[in-house]
Design an enzyme around this catalytic site. Structure first.
Site, PDB file in Angstrom:
ATOM      1  CD  GLU A  96       7.400  16.013 -23.951  1.00  0.00           C
ATOM      2  OE1 GLU A  96       6.747  16.942 -23.421  1.00  0.00           O
ATOM      3  OE2 GLU A  96       6.865  15.162 -24.689  1.00  0.00           O
TER       4      GLU A  96
ATOM      5  CE  LYS B 124      -0.726  12.986 -15.802  1.00  0.00           C
ATOM      6  NZ  LYS B 124      -0.906  13.201 -17.255  1.00  0.00           N
TER       7      LYS B 124
ATOM      8  CE  LYS C   1       5.019  16.932 -15.853  1.00  0.00           C
ATOM      9  NZ  LYS C   1       5.367  15.594 -16.245  1.00  0.00           N
TER      10      LYS C   1
ATOM     11  CD  GLU D 183      -3.830  15.756 -18.367  1.00  0.00           C
ATOM     12  OE1 GLU D 183      -2.824  15.147 -17.947  1.00  0.00           O
ATOM     13  OE2 GLU D 183      -4.308  15.602 -19.479  1.00  0.00           O
TER      14      GLU D 183
ATOM     15  CG  ASN E 176      -2.058  17.083 -22.780  1.00  0.00           C
ATOM     16  OD1 ASN E 176      -1.142  16.367 -22.399  1.00  0.00           O
ATOM     17  ND2 ASN E 176      -3.271  17.040 -22.245  1.00  0.00           N
TER      18      ASN E 176
ATOM     19  CG  HIS F 151       6.209  10.594 -26.784  1.00  0.00           C
ATOM     20  ND1 HIS F 151       4.848  10.526 -26.930  1.00  0.00           N
ATOM     21  CD2 HIS F 151       6.441  11.617 -25.914  1.00  0.00           C
ATOM     22  CE1 HIS F 151       4.281  11.455 -26.174  1.00  0.00           C
ATOM     23  NE2 HIS F 151       5.228  12.128 -25.552  1.00  0.00           N
TER      24      HIS F 151
ATOM     25  CG  HIS G  78      -0.777  11.225 -28.056  1.00  0.00           C
ATOM     26  ND1 HIS G  78      -1.445  11.784 -26.998  1.00  0.00           N
ATOM     27  CD2 HIS G  78       0.428  10.853 -27.577  1.00  0.00           C
ATOM     28  CE1 HIS G  78      -0.673  11.751 -25.931  1.00  0.00           C
ATOM     29  NE2 HIS G  78       0.466  11.197 -26.256  1.00  0.00           N
TER      30      HIS G  78
ATOM     31  CG  HIS H 274       1.776  15.680 -25.976  1.00  0.00           C
ATOM     32  ND1 HIS H 274       2.600  16.782 -25.945  1.00  0.00           N
ATOM     33  CD2 HIS H 274       2.463  14.691 -25.355  1.00  0.00           C
ATOM     34  CE1 HIS H 274       3.729  16.469 -25.312  1.00  0.00           C
ATOM     35  NE2 HIS H 274       3.672  15.199 -24.944  1.00  0.00           N
TER      36      HIS H 274
ATOM     37  NE  ARG I  51      -4.167  -1.833   1.872  1.00  0.00           N
ATOM     38  CZ  ARG I  51      -4.187  -2.924   2.609  1.00  0.00           C
ATOM     39  NH1 ARG I  51      -3.248  -3.110   3.536  1.00  0.00           N
ATOM     40  NH2 ARG I  51      -5.107  -3.828   2.430  1.00  0.00           N
TER      41      ARG I  51
ATOM     42  NE  ARG J 242       0.130  16.794 -14.927  1.00  0.00           N
ATOM     43  CZ  ARG J 242       0.690  16.028 -13.999  1.00  0.00           C
ATOM     44  NH1 ARG J 242       0.237  16.048 -12.769  1.00  0.00           N
ATOM     45  NH2 ARG J 242       1.705  15.256 -14.286  1.00  0.00           N
TER      46      ARG J 242
HETATM   47  P1  NAD Z   1      13.497   5.169 -21.588  1.00  0.00           P
HETATM   48  O1  NAD Z   1      13.342   5.146 -20.140  1.00  0.00           O
HETATM   49  O2  NAD Z   1      13.124   3.953 -22.361  1.00  0.00           O
HETATM   50  O3  NAD Z   1      14.996   5.569 -21.904  1.00  0.00           O
HETATM   51  C1  NAD Z   1      15.410   5.660 -23.248  1.00  0.00           C
HETATM   52  C2  NAD Z   1      16.643   4.813 -23.507  1.00  0.00           C
HETATM   53  O4  NAD Z   1      17.770   5.495 -22.971  1.00  0.00           O
HETATM   54  C3  NAD Z   1      16.624   3.444 -22.837  1.00  0.00           C
HETATM   55  O5  NAD Z   1      17.216   2.512 -23.708  1.00  0.00           O
HETATM   56  C4  NAD Z   1      17.490   3.636 -21.591  1.00  0.00           C
HETATM   57  O6  NAD Z   1      18.105   2.446 -21.191  1.00  0.00           O
HETATM   58  C5  NAD Z   1      18.500   4.637 -22.090  1.00  0.00           C
HETATM   59  N1  NAD Z   1      19.108   5.517 -21.100  1.00  0.00           N
HETATM   60  C6  NAD Z   1      18.495   6.187 -20.093  1.00  0.00           C
HETATM   61  N2  NAD Z   1      19.378   6.974 -19.477  1.00  0.00           N
HETATM   62  C7  NAD Z   1      20.569   6.812 -20.087  1.00  0.00           C
HETATM   63  C8  NAD Z   1      21.849   7.398 -19.933  1.00  0.00           C
HETATM   64  N3  NAD Z   1      22.102   8.342 -19.025  1.00  0.00           N
HETATM   65  N4  NAD Z   1      22.840   6.983 -20.761  1.00  0.00           N
HETATM   66  C9  NAD Z   1      22.596   6.058 -21.740  1.00  0.00           C
HETATM   67  N5  NAD Z   1      21.403   5.490 -21.951  1.00  0.00           N
HETATM   68  C10 NAD Z   1      20.393   5.874 -21.127  1.00  0.00           C
HETATM   69  O7  NAD Z   1      12.669   6.353 -22.267  1.00  0.00           O
HETATM   70  P2  NAD Z   1      12.454   7.877 -21.846  1.00  0.00           P
HETATM   71  O8  NAD Z   1      12.385   8.597 -23.130  1.00  0.00           O
HETATM   72  O9  NAD Z   1      13.401   8.317 -20.819  1.00  0.00           O
HETATM   73  O10 NAD Z   1      10.996   7.841 -21.187  1.00  0.00           O
HETATM   74  C11 NAD Z   1       9.879   7.410 -21.922  1.00  0.00           C
HETATM   75  C12 NAD Z   1       8.816   6.934 -20.971  1.00  0.00           C
HETATM   76  O11 NAD Z   1       8.478   7.997 -20.088  1.00  0.00           O
HETATM   77  C13 NAD Z   1       7.532   6.497 -21.650  1.00  0.00           C
HETATM   78  O12 NAD Z   1       7.136   5.253 -21.155  1.00  0.00           O
HETATM   79  C14 NAD Z   1       6.527   7.568 -21.269  1.00  0.00           C
HETATM   80  O13 NAD Z   1       5.201   7.091 -21.171  1.00  0.00           O
HETATM   81  C15 NAD Z   1       7.057   8.005 -19.936  1.00  0.00           C
HETATM   82  N6  NAD Z   1       6.634   9.359 -19.550  1.00  0.00           N
HETATM   83  C16 NAD Z   1       6.033   9.513 -18.357  1.00  0.00           C
HETATM   84  C17 NAD Z   1       5.632  10.781 -17.949  1.00  0.00           C
HETATM   85  C18 NAD Z   1       4.987  10.963 -16.597  1.00  0.00           C
HETATM   86  O14 NAD Z   1       4.519  12.074 -16.301  1.00  0.00           O
HETATM   87  N7  NAD Z   1       4.976   9.949 -15.769  1.00  0.00           N
HETATM   88  C19 NAD Z   1       5.834  11.885 -18.780  1.00  0.00           C
HETATM   89  C20 NAD Z   1       6.467  11.689 -19.990  1.00  0.00           C
HETATM   90  C21 NAD Z   1       6.863  10.420 -20.386  1.00  0.00           C
END
Ligand code: NAD
Length: 343
Positions: A172, A130, A214, A224, A232, A249, A239, A235, A108, A228
């Protein structure tokens, strides 16, 4: 180092930009720490975490699943992790989303924090509370709102990030400038070579300004309901592009930002010169501004967007660079814009 607080309904998160990740232990409570990371990140930075309890997921979006989460719960149980344990996510957005979700639900809820290692995680995924995983093709459909105790954004870690992943984060970062910070946009324009070169001092400033934007929006509207939604920007069309083309993305959002900027210009909210500066910035950040795909398919995907509201879609437009506005636009008007507009 610069820090700021993000206030959520249940807890407050401290975001530390420019902090060395090696100082992480001064933020984590003594004892019971469980690290969730991915294999790429641990190959590069695992040495520093040697001897700790570490669970490594496979890199990539496929790991954001209930199956992966169940395996992590089992691992925590096998390690006798308790309600007083602390979970540390070390990785990009995927790891932050999984670690935040596991921490919010295991027994929990246990306390957690992040070392955000990708640019996207630093400016977006780790900030705002989130978290969650995907299910049956629905992205982030299972999750919670819950703030980590802290987030470390060490921009020197971005030196090892692949260029494509960097571009995802730039999209972003640019979005934040466009919706709320014209000075940041100007700074990026002036210092584009230093931005592309990932110059640490400049990145610290740019990441901090993104986090500030943010944080402000999230503090005003964690769930949101209104403000918030401005996050988007780019987006809605993005999307639809992502769905149809399978583009990454950040690239899809970039195409979506060009679309929303052109729509803003059409509505008289943005001048042609401002629009061209935005397109030029996308080009300079090695981000695409257009897509070679069937517009009808993208439009079809747009009309199926979960944010559609009857005959309207709420679009985030720009009333000048640095100011976002929410406008309800009819599907009919959008159709005319998509199929009749030329630049
Ligand atoms: P990711 O976590 O898959 O990382 C991208 C790649 O970079 C991976 O292969 C990872 O291993 C590598 N990597 C990460 N840090 C590294 C570093 N310092 N050196 C070398 N390689 C590294 O992708 P991302 O783009 O970081 O995140 C995408 C995800 O984030 C999606 O699932 C998306 O839905 C989520 N997201 C969440 C929110 C939220 O508010 N929670 C907002 C935006 C995106």
């Amino acid at each position: 180092m610069n820090s700021l607080l993000v206030k959520g309904s249940y807890s407050t998160s401290r975001i530390l930009v420019g902090e060395n990740f090696k100082n992480v232990w001064s933020y984590v409570p003594d004892g019971n720490v469980y690290i969730i990371s991915d294999k790429n990140v641990m190959n590069l930075y695992g040495q520093f975490f040697k001897g700790k309890n570490i669970y490594e997921v496979d890199p990539g979006e496929n790991s954001k699943s209930l199956m992966a989460v169940s395996d992590i719960y089992r691992w925590l149980l096998s390690c006798h992790a308790t309600r007083n344990s602390f979970i540390l996510g070390v990785g990009g957005g995927v790891v932050c989303d999984i670690a935040g979700f596991v921490a919010s639900t295991y027994m929990r809820g246990v306390k957690f924090g992040f070392v955000a290692t990708s640019l996207l995680a630093q400016v977006d995924a780790s900030v705002g509370g989130k978290n969650g995983v995907n299910l049956d093709g629905y992205k982030n459909i299972v999750g919670t709102f819950n703030q980590p105790n802290f987030v470390i954004c060490d921009t020197t870690m971005l030196q090892t990030l692949p260029k494509k992943e960097l571009a995802n984060g730039f999209a972003e970062m640019l979005k934040h400038a466009l919706i709320a910070d014209s000075k940041k946009f100007y700074l990026m324009e002036q210092e584009i070579d230093r931005v592309n070169g990932c110059e640490v001092e400049l990145l610290n400033e740019l990441v901090f300004r993104s986090v500030q934007i943010k944080a402000d929006v999230v503090s005003a509207d964690e769930r949101e309901n209104g403000e918030r939604k401005k996050l988007n920007f780019g987006h809605t069309w993005g999307h639809a592009v992502e769905k149809v083309t399978g583009f990454p993305h950040g690239y899809s959002v970039s195409i979506g930002m060009e679309f929303a900027s052109r729509l803003s210009m059409k509505k008289g909210l943005l001048t042609r010169n401002e629009y061209l500066r935005i397109v030029n910035m996308l080009k300079n950040l090695k981000l695409p501004a257009c897509v070679n795909a069937d517009l009808s398919e993208i439009f079809d995907a747009l009309t199926k967007d979960k944010k559609r509201n009857g005959d309207y879609i709420d679009f985030i437009l720009l009333n000048g660079i640095g100011k976002a506005v929410i406008e309800s636009i009819t599907i009919e008007d959008l159709h005319a814009f998509v199929f009749n507009s030329v630049g």
